[in-house]
Design a protein around this motif. Structure first.
Motif, mmCIF file in Angstrom:
data_model
loop_
_atom_site.group_PDB
_atom_site.id
_atom_site.type_symbol
_atom_site.label_atom_id
_atom_site.label_comp_id
_atom_site.label_asym_id
_atom_site.label_seq_id
_atom_site.Cartn_x
_atom_site.Cartn_y
_atom_site.Cartn_z
ATOM 1 N N LEU A 7 0.809 -1.225 0.000
ATOM 2 C CA LEU A 7 0.000 0.000 0.000
ATOM 3 C C LEU A 7 0.842 1.274 0.000
ATOM 4 N N VAL A 8 2.149 1.142 0.151
ATOM 5 C CA VAL A 8 3.025 2.322 0.196
ATOM 6 C C VAL A 8 2.866 3.134 -1.090
ATOM 7 N N ASN A 9 2.644 4.442 -0.934
ATOM 8 C CA ASN A 9 2.527 5.299 -2.113
ATOM 9 C C ASN A 9 3.496 6.479 -2.094
ATOM 10 N N VAL A 10 4.367 6.518 -1.076
ATOM 11 C CA VAL A 10 5.359 7.586 -1.027
ATOM 12 C C VAL A 10 6.587 7.057 -0.289
ATOM 13 N N ARG A 11 7.775 7.428 -0.814
ATOM 14 C CA ARG A 11 9.015 6.962 -0.198
ATOM 15 C C ARG A 11 10.116 7.991 -0.447
ATOM 16 N N ALA A 12 11.133 7.939 0.435
ATOM 17 C CA ALA A 12 12.250 8.870 0.321
ATOM 18 C C ALA A 12 13.457 8.288 1.041
ATOM 19 N N HIS A 13 14.622 8.785 0.694
ATOM 20 C CA HIS A 13 15.859 8.338 1.343
ATOM 21 C C HIS A 13 16.062 9.009 2.699
ATOM 22 N N ARG A 14 15.378 10.142 2.907
ATOM 23 C CA ARG A 14 15.441 10.867 4.176
ATOM 24 C C ARG A 14 14.161 11.687 4.288
ATOM 25 N N TYR A 15 13.928 12.250 5.466
ATOM 26 C CA TYR A 15 12.730 13.053 5.664
ATOM 27 C C TYR A 15 12.961 14.062 6.774
ATOM 28 N N PHE A 16 12.035 14.996 6.896
ATOM 29 C CA PHE A 16 12.070 16.019 7.941
ATOM 30 C C PHE A 16 10.861 15.850 8.852
ATOM 31 N N LEU A 17 11.081 16.021 10.152
ATOM 32 C CA LEU A 17 9.986 16.119 11.104
ATOM 33 C C LEU A 17 9.806 17.589 11.444
ATOM 34 N N LEU A 18 8.573 18.035 11.437
ATOM 35 C CA LEU A 18 8.246 19.417 11.793
ATOM 36 C C LEU A 18 7.622 19.424 13.181
ATOM 37 N N GLN A 19 7.855 20.522 13.900
ATOM 38 C CA GLN A 19 7.212 20.705 15.204
ATOM 39 C C GLN A 19 6.956 22.185 15.403
ATOM 40 N N ARG A 20 5.804 22.490 15.929
ATOM 41 C CA ARG A 20 5.485 23.863 16.323
ATOM 42 C C ARG A 20 4.444 23.827 17.422
ATOM 43 N N SER A 21 4.271 24.947 18.078
ATOM 44 C CA SER A 21 3.227 25.059 19.099
ATOM 45 C C SER A 21 1.980 25.633 18.450
ATOM 46 N N GLN A 22 0.838 25.090 18.850
ATOM 47 C CA GLN A 22 -0.436 25.489 18.252
ATOM 48 C C GLN A 22 -1.503 25.435 19.344
ATOM 49 N N PRO A 23 -2.389 26.439 19.421
ATOM 50 C CA PRO A 23 -3.462 26.350 20.413
ATOM 51 C C PRO A 23 -4.432 25.218 20.070
ATOM 52 N N CYS A 24 -4.821 24.473 21.075
ATOM 53 C CA CYS A 24 -5.798 23.406 20.895
ATOM 54 C C CYS A 24 -7.146 24.027 20.527
ATOM 55 N N GLU A 25 -7.814 23.438 19.566
ATOM 56 C CA GLU A 25 -9.121 23.929 19.118
ATOM 57 C C GLU A 25 -10.213 23.667 20.152
ATOM 58 N N HIS A 26 -9.932 22.767 21.113
ATOM 59 C CA HIS A 26 -10.955 22.365 22.083
ATOM 60 C C HIS A 26 -10.772 23.030 23.445
ATOM 61 N N CYS A 27 -9.536 22.971 24.005
ATOM 62 C CA CYS A 27 -9.324 23.502 25.360
ATOM 63 C C CYS A 27 -8.514 24.805 25.370
ATOM 64 N N GLY A 28 -7.924 25.169 24.228
ATOM 65 C CA GLY A 28 -7.164 26.412 24.143
ATOM 66 C C GLY A 28 -5.719 26.314 24.599
ATOM 67 N N ALA A 29 -5.305 25.175 25.165
ATOM 68 C CA ALA A 29 -3.920 25.019 25.637
ATOM 69 C C ALA A 29 -2.951 25.032 24.453
ATOM 70 N N LEU A 30 -1.798 25.628 24.677
ATOM 71 C CA LEU A 30 -0.749 25.610 23.670
ATOM 72 C C LEU A 30 -0.089 24.233 23.709
ATOM 73 N N THR A 31 -0.073 23.543 22.585
ATOM 74 C CA THR A 31 0.437 22.182 22.537
ATOM 75 C C THR A 31 1.319 22.002 21.304
ATOM 76 N N ARG A 32 2.221 21.038 21.366
ATOM 77 C CA ARG A 32 3.098 20.767 20.223
ATOM 78 C C ARG A 32 2.360 19.921 19.192
ATOM 79 N N VAL A 33 2.510 20.302 17.928
ATOM 80 C CA VAL A 33 1.970 19.514 16.822
ATOM 81 C C VAL A 33 3.127 19.164 15.895
ATOM 82 N N HIS A 34 2.964 18.084 15.140
ATOM 83 C CA HIS A 34 4.039 17.561 14.305
ATOM 84 C C HIS A 34 3.564 17.304 12.887
#
Length: 161
Positions: A7-34
């Motif tokens: 089922l694999v439809n995408v592949r690479a020899h390397r990749y990047f992980l992203l991270q940032r802080s984002q307010p939760c849409e439900h409780c409003g807390a600032l949380t890390r998303v990836h």
């Protein structure tokens, strides 16, 4: 989750992980998303006249609605966050990986994080891009994603970790 290589439809020899802080849409807390970005040179499986072939991309891509990840990629993501995990959806048979709030555990809306200009990872300026941390993972990537961006805005302005 069982990894199904057919089922694999995408592949690479390397990749990047992203991270940032984002307010939760439900409780409003600032949380890390990836998120996951594949660099230029990644390959996407495409159908052409009832045949499947791998097509190389000259642009990086931001993945969303990821339904499966190779075990080594899943393990690497768990090192970053316990809250980027599979979630069942109302329509469709396969769960997909999505971010969850670190405080209230509610899921984030992938459209808002990945496809809404000015929100999440869909930044509109260098200043916002600098708030995203970018980690290069120098090992292979294989997975299945339903959505791919064509290029990644301000990738060069993101903060390298």
């Amino acid at each position: 989750m069982l990894f199904r290589s057919e089922l694999v439809n995408v592949r690479a020899h390397r990749y990047f992980l992203l991270q940032r802080s984002q307010p939760c849409e439900h409780c409003g807390a600032l949380t890390r998303v990836h998120g996951i970005v594949l660099p230029s040179g990644h390959e996407v499986r495409v159908r052409a006249d009832a045949e499947e072939e791998w097509e190389r991309s000259d642009e990086p891509t931001l993945l969303s609605f990821v339904t499966q990840l190779e075990p080594s990629v899943r393990a690497r993501l768990r090192e970053e966050s316990l809250w980027y995990q599979p979630r069942l959806r109302a329509a469709g048979p396969d769960p997909y990986y999505t971010n969850h709030c670190e405080r209230c555990r509610a899921p984030f809306d992938d459209y808002r994080l990945y496809a809404t200009p000015g929100s999440g990872f869909e930044v509109l300026c260098e200043h916002e891009a600098a708030k995203i941390q970018l980690t290069l993972v120098a090992s292979g990537f294989a997975g299945t994603a339903e959505h791919f961006s064509l290029g990644v805005m301000f990738l060069e302005s993101m903060t390298r970790r």
